[in-house]
Scaffold this motif. Structure first.
Motif, short mmCIF file in Angstrom:
data_model
loop_
_atom_site.label_atom_id
_atom_site.label_comp_id
_atom_site.label_asym_id
_atom_site.label_seq_id
_atom_site.Cartn_x
_atom_site.Cartn_y
_atom_site.Cartn_z
N ALA A 70 0.74 -1.48 0.31
CA ALA A 70 -0.08 0.05 0.18
C ALA A 70 0.59 1.25 0.44
CB ALA A 70 -0.75 -0.16 1.03
N VAL A 71 1.32 1.04 0.87
CA VAL A 71 2.92 2.42 1.16
C VAL A 71 3.52 2.63 -0.44
CG1 VAL A 71 5.04 3.20 2.09
CG2 VAL A 71 3.23 2.30 3.71
N VAL A 72 3.63 0.96 -1.35
CA VAL A 72 4.39 1.85 -2.34
C VAL A 72 3.75 1.67 -3.36
CG1 VAL A 72 5.53 0.31 -4.80
CG2 VAL A 72 6.21 -0.51 -1.68
N ILE A 73 2.64 1.20 -3.14
CA ILE A 73 1.69 2.21 -4.46
C ILE A 73 1.20 3.34 -4.17
CG2 ILE A 73 -0.55 2.23 -5.19
CD1 ILE A 73 -1.14 -0.92 -4.74
N GLU A 74 0.93 4.02 -3.17
CA GLU A 74 0.77 5.86 -2.77
C GLU A 74 2.20 6.74 -3.21
OE1 GLU A 74 -1.86 7.26 -1.97
OE2 GLU A 74 -2.91 5.62 -1.57
N ALA A 75 3.15 5.98 -2.69
CA ALA A 75 4.31 6.72 -3.35
C ALA A 75 4.46 6.97 -5.34
CB ALA A 75 5.55 6.23 -2.90
N GLU A 76 4.45 5.58 -6.08
CA GLU A 76 3.70 5.32 -6.63
C GLU A 76 3.09 6.66 -7.67
OE1 GLU A 76 5.85 0.87 -8.12
OE2 GLU A 76 3.46 1.93 -7.77
N ALA A 77 1.31 6.51 -6.52
CA ALA A 77 0.69 7.50 -7.13
C ALA A 77 0.98 8.99 -6.95
CB ALA A 77 -0.22 7.36 -6.24
N ALA A 78 1.76 9.22 -5.92
CA ALA A 78 1.72 10.71 -5.22
C ALA A 78 3.46 11.42 -6.26
CB ALA A 78 2.60 10.74 -4.27
N GLU A 79 4.26 10.49 -7.49
CA GLU A 79 5.14 10.30 -8.21
C GLU A 79 4.89 11.14 -9.66
OE1 GLU A 79 7.80 7.72 -8.94
OE2 GLU A 79 9.53 9.17 -9.57
N SER A 80 3.20 10.15 -9.25
CA SER A 80 2.24 10.64 -10.66
C SER A 80 1.67 11.38 -11.43
CB SER A 80 1.76 9.66 -11.27
OG SER A 80 0.59 9.50 -12.10
N VAL A 81 1.69 11.83 -9.64
CA VAL A 81 0.62 13.05 -9.65
C VAL A 81 1.89 14.41 -9.94
CG1 VAL A 81 0.46 14.82 -8.09
CG2 VAL A 81 -1.61 13.06 -7.79
N VAL A 82 3.11 14.66 -9.44
CA VAL A 82 4.07 15.73 -9.69
C VAL A 82 4.48 15.54 -11.35
CG1 VAL A 82 6.44 16.02 -9.34
CG2 VAL A 82 5.16 15.27 -7.61
N ARG A 83 4.46 13.87 -11.55
CA ARG A 83 5.04 13.97 -13.13
C ARG A 83 3.81 14.33 -14.16
NH1 ARG A 83 10.16 12.35 -13.54
NH2 ARG A 83 11.20 10.68 -11.98
N ARG A 84 2.41 14.56 -13.98
CA ARG A 84 1.81 14.68 -14.96
C ARG A 84 1.20 16.45 -14.21
NH1 ARG A 84 -1.27 10.72 -12.65
NH2 ARG A 84 -2.62 11.84 -10.94
N ARG A 85 1.96 17.32 -12.94
CA ARG A 85 1.65 18.38 -13.35
C ARG A 85 2.73 18.82 -14.63
NH1 ARG A 85 -1.67 20.86 -9.09
NH2 ARG A 85 0.65 22.56 -9.00
#
Length: 295
Positions: A70-85
């Motif tokens: 769960a932690v890894v998935i959330e970390a990847e999601a957070a990174e994805s948000v930044v990259r999309r921005r």
């Protein structure tokens, strides 16, 4: 707890062993083994029972795996948000500029910027007072100036250098006659900015310079007022070329003494160094610079 260790642990379990995880991650098997061992030491619990022939999770390891995933998935999601921005700039960009610059140089450009970058919200503050970008939290300043700007910690990008020209309405020139040389302006009505007092300093193509004193018909510290007065036929005005371009093209104004100017005005874009690296700010800078190149 090291997030990278959680990622390596999850990869080791999902790959079925350290060797397979090392190949997937592109790192040595010894590094995988070492990071998992340090994770266990930090937790004070054995997560994986491993021998030369077996690789199985302990009871606490199975419980821990669910949370680690769960932690890894959330970390990847957070990174994805930044990259999309970063791919699609978004957020608020605060710009400060003088009133004439806002009216004549940014008013037409900012709606196009909003259409090009729908997730960027521009906040424009038009004022003729000096604004400290860093202290007042602005991302960009657009400043027009006659002399070079002083050195500062701000990044400077030149948007334009344009002549200050003389224009008048066709009706005014029809009634009063068109000046043939600078000295003729002494017999004409002038619309002057307060900073120019009662005279114009003109320059010709052959580095000629002459000071002329028109009859002051009106003075104002607002360029739009003087522009409207010229269109109404009250006299001749000196303004930056971009301020008059639309009215000259529409034949509401005519250039007077086209081989003479009242000098030049430079427009510069300034940004604090770090703010200029933000994706939304960078997008606004690039858009304004592209517009300057096109002009």
């Amino acid at each position: 707890m090291n997030l990278n260790d959680l990622h390596i642990f999850v990869q080791a379990v999902e790959s079925g062993g350290f060797a397979a995880a090392a190949r997937r991650l592109g790192i040595p098997k010894s590094t995988v083994s070492k990071r998992v061992a340090e994770l266990e030491d930090g937790l004070g619990a054995r997560l994986i029972q491993r021998t030369s022939r077996s690789f199985t999770l302990t009871d606490v390891g199975r419980d821990f795996l669910d949370h680690a995933r769960a932690v890894v998935i959330e970390a990847e999601a957070a990174e994805s948000v930044v990259r999309r921005r970063q791919v699609e700039p978004s957020g608020v960009v605060k710009i400060t500029t003088a009133v004439p610059t806002a009216q004549f140089q940014l008013a037409d450009r900012l709606p196009l910027l909003a259409l090009a970058h729908p997730k960027v919200r521009v906040e424009l503050h038009a004022t003729d007072r000096f604004v400290d970008l860093v202290q007042e939290g602005f991302d960009i300043a657009v400043r027009s100036h006659f002399a070079p700007l002083p050195a500062s910690g701000l990044v400077q990008r030149r948007l334009s250098v344009e002549p200050i020209i003389l224009v008048a309405s066709p009706g005014y020139l029809s009634g009063r006659g068109k000046p043939r040389r600078p000295e003729d302006l002494g017999e004409h009505d002038g619309l002057l900015t307060s900073s120019m007092a009662t005279q114009w300093r003109l320059r010709g193509r052959a580095s000629e310079a002459v000071t002329v004193v028109p009859r002051v018909r009106m003075s104002a510290d607002e360029s739009l007022v003087l522009l409207k007065a010229a269109i109404a036929g009250l006299g001749i005005v000196c303004l930056p070329e971009s301020f008059t371009r639309a009215d000259v093209e529409a034949e509401r104004l005519v250039r007077v003494l086209p081989t003479w100017t009242a000098g030049t005005v430079t427009t510069t874009l300034l940004t604090p160094h770090r703010r200029g690296q933000l994706p939304a700010v960078r997008a606004v800078i690039d858009f304004l610079m592209e517009g300057a190149d096109a002009a």
